[in-house]
Design an enzyme around this catalytic site. Structure first.
Site, PDB file in Angstrom:
ATOM      1  N   SER A 134       0.789  -1.228   0.000  1.00 53.34           N
ATOM      2  CA  SER A 134       0.000   0.000   0.000  1.00 53.34           C
ATOM      3  C   SER A 134       0.825   1.282   0.000  1.00 53.34           C
ATOM      4  O   SER A 134       0.295   2.341  -0.286  1.00 53.34           O
ATOM      5  CB  SER A 134      -0.950  -0.002   1.196  1.00 53.34           C
TER       6      SER A 134
ATOM      7  N   HIS B 178      -6.068  -4.322   0.446  1.00 56.16           N
ATOM      8  CA  HIS B 178      -6.089  -3.165  -0.460  1.00 56.16           C
ATOM      9  C   HIS B 178      -6.484  -3.566  -1.876  1.00 56.16           C
ATOM     10  O   HIS B 178      -6.092  -2.898  -2.835  1.00 56.16           O
ATOM     11  CB  HIS B 178      -4.730  -2.466  -0.495  1.00 56.16           C
TER      12      HIS B 178
ATOM     13  N   LYS C 243     -12.155  -1.323   4.126  1.00 55.63           N
ATOM     14  CA  LYS C 243     -11.622  -0.479   3.046  1.00 55.63           C
ATOM     15  C   LYS C 243     -12.663  -0.400   1.931  1.00 55.63           C
ATOM     16  O   LYS C 243     -13.685   0.255   2.117  1.00 55.63           O
ATOM     17  CB  LYS C 243     -10.259  -1.016   2.610  1.00 55.63           C
TER      18      LYS C 243
HETATM   19  C1  LIG Z   1      -5.793  -2.139   6.499  1.00 50.87           C
HETATM   20  C2  LIG Z   1      -5.069  -3.423   6.515  1.00 50.87           C
HETATM   21  C3  LIG Z   1      -5.230  -4.334   7.561  1.00 50.87           C
HETATM   22  C4  LIG Z   1      -6.062  -4.016   8.773  1.00 50.87           C
HETATM   23  O1  LIG Z   1      -7.411  -4.142   8.483  1.00 50.87           O
HETATM   24  P1  LIG Z   1      -8.478  -3.787   9.639  1.00 50.87           P
HETATM   25  O2  LIG Z   1      -9.686  -4.546   9.242  1.00 50.87           O
HETATM   26  O3  LIG Z   1      -8.631  -2.318   9.624  1.00 50.87           O
HETATM   27  O4  LIG Z   1      -7.889  -4.290  10.912  1.00 50.87           O
HETATM   28  C5  LIG Z   1      -4.579  -5.542   7.485  1.00 50.87           C
HETATM   29  N1  LIG Z   1      -3.768  -5.842   6.443  1.00 50.87           N
HETATM   30  C6  LIG Z   1      -3.572  -4.985   5.429  1.00 50.87           C
HETATM   31  C7  LIG Z   1      -2.681  -5.369   4.303  1.00 50.87           C
HETATM   32  C8  LIG Z   1      -4.200  -3.744   5.440  1.00 50.87           C
HETATM   33  O5  LIG Z   1      -3.990  -2.885   4.442  1.00 50.87           O
END
Ligand SMILES: *Cc1c(COP(=O)(O)O)cnc(C)c1O
Length: 404
Positions: free
Chosen positions: A191, A219, A250
């Site tokens: 990301s 992502h 997300k």
């Molecule tokens: C955002 C993200 C997480 C965390 O996700 P949440 O549901 O907010 O805990 C885990 N792994 C990756 C690769 C992320 O980008």
């Protein structure tokens, strides 16, 4: 009471150091719902101003989508606010199971299980599946939650340089005869750079060396690949990735919740032994309803992910033409490389003055000397929004002598 002056002053000193290094996390207050146009208090305490948001993970524009909000309201009305229980005591409604089945189908896996977050999913998955006889070989740029999850597990650990398949193969050769199971771990999209893991090559190596592949596709779920299944679809290896972890926080509505999808034995092991699953509350009904609606929307049409792809292309093309140094890629995460940390921060500040909300990233989040502004596109951006952002980048870029 042992919170003595000595303890207090130690913590204060640490905080001082954080501030002096310019690393304080000063959160900006948003006074509207999440979206492409948001009202931001800037500076803190002032009247909120409308800005165009280019730094949310709201890839499909679903965070405040009327249909998702309505579904969540229906969930609230029909099934209440919360479950006041972990899943296995009295926290499982039929809708939790419906969402798990839908997520499994969407991701092309046998079954799936919900967690409070993807952070929790990643904290659960390794410890349950692997032990001392096994080795976990991970990409060096994996997400913090994967790093922590791997730390909770007694398996041996090794790593390979970011997306470097030669290096991964050397590690696989090294461990081939020495481990019961080998598990390769990677993010689907990295990301900070907006680049993809080469899942087709990883899957081929895994097959050759008999390794299990786990991908965190947080992502990517909802928009990468022709029908938005994720990077495994984009790379044509839906059936060859064993385990996927991802987030509902997300693209899939942006509320909260995590998912592990994979073979049914793996999912059953998580339900029986996953500590963040067994010892943490179930996902609230309004979020489950919202997520069910999101998956229905994405199964109906690829309109949103198509729009996102076009938006990302439009921004990349215009910015490259204007002379900015971008990290090439195919994702809606577009880093504008600036090098210097102060320059990245100054540029982000000037852009915000012009109504474009972006964030500068510098060390230690990215390597020293590789400071950047990370731009994230959404399906909800209009062409006008994008052109407006590019114009602001050009104006500020010229002023700060980033471009001619
Ligand atoms: C955002 C993200 C997480 C965390 O996700 P949440 O549901 O907010 O805990 C885990 N792994 C990756 C690769 C992320 O980008």
């Amino acid at each position: 009471m042992a919170y003595t002056d000595a303890v207090r002053s130690r913590f204060r000193k640490i905080l001082e150091e954080v501030r002096e290094a310019g690393l304080s996390k000063d959160e900006r207050y948003i006074r509207s719902e999440q979206g492409v146009k948001i009202m931001v208090e800037y500076p803190r305490g002032s009247e909120p101003r409308e800005v165009l948001n280019f730094c949310a993970n709201n890839y499909l524009g679903l965070s405040s989508h009327p249909k998702v909000v309505e579904a969540a309201q229906t969930g609230l009305r029909e099934r209440g606010y919360g479950m006041s229980s972990v899943r296995f005591i009295c926290g499982t409604q039929d809708i939790h199971r419906d969402l798990e089945r839908k997520m499994a189908e969407f991701l092309g896996k046998e079954d799936a299980i919900l967690f409070a977050s993807c952070f929790d999913a990643n904290a659960a998955v390794f410890e349950v599946l692997f032990g001392e006889e096994d080795v976990i070989i991970s990409d060096r740029l994996i997400h913090a939650s994967l790093i922590d999850g791997i730390r909770l597990c007694s398996a041996k650990r090794d790593s390979y340089k970011n997306a470097n398949m030669k290096h991964l193969e050397r590690k696989l050769q090294l461990w081939k005869e020495k481990a019961r199971h080998i598990c390769i771990v990677t993010d689907g999209v990295f990301s900070m750079d907006g680049i993809l893991a080469p899942l087709d090559e990883i899957a081929a190596l895994a097959e050759e060396y008999g390794a299990i592949v786990l991908v965190d596709d947080s992502h990517a779920t909802g928009f990468m690949g022709k029908t938005g299944r994720g990077v495994h679809e984009h790379c044509g290896v839906v059936d060859k990735i064993d385990i996927i972890t991802t987030t509902l926080g997300k693209a899939l509505g942006g509320a909260s919740g995590g998912v592990i999808a994979g073979p049914k034995e793996v999912i059953e092991m998580m339900r029986n032994r996953g500590r963040p699953y067994l010892f943490s509350n179930s996902v609230p009904p309004p979020i489950v309803y919202g997520a069910l609606e999101v998956i229905d929307l994405l199964n109906e049409t690829t309109e949103l992910r198509d729009r996102l792809e076009e938006n990302a292309k439009r921004f990349r093309t215009s910015m490259a033409e204007a002379g900015f140094n971008l990290v090439p890629g195919e994702t809606p995460i577009i880093p504008v490389m600036l090098g210097d940390a102060k320059l990245a921060n100054d540029m982000a500040r000037e852009l915000l003055e012009k109504g474009i909300y972006v964030i500068g990233f510098s060390h230690p989040v990215v390597p020293m000397g590789k400071a950047r502004i990370r731009v994230q596109l959404s399906a909800a951006h209009t062409n006008e929004d994008i052109d407006h952002a590019v114009a602001a980048f050009i104006e500020v870029g010229k002023k700060l002598e980033v471009i001619d």
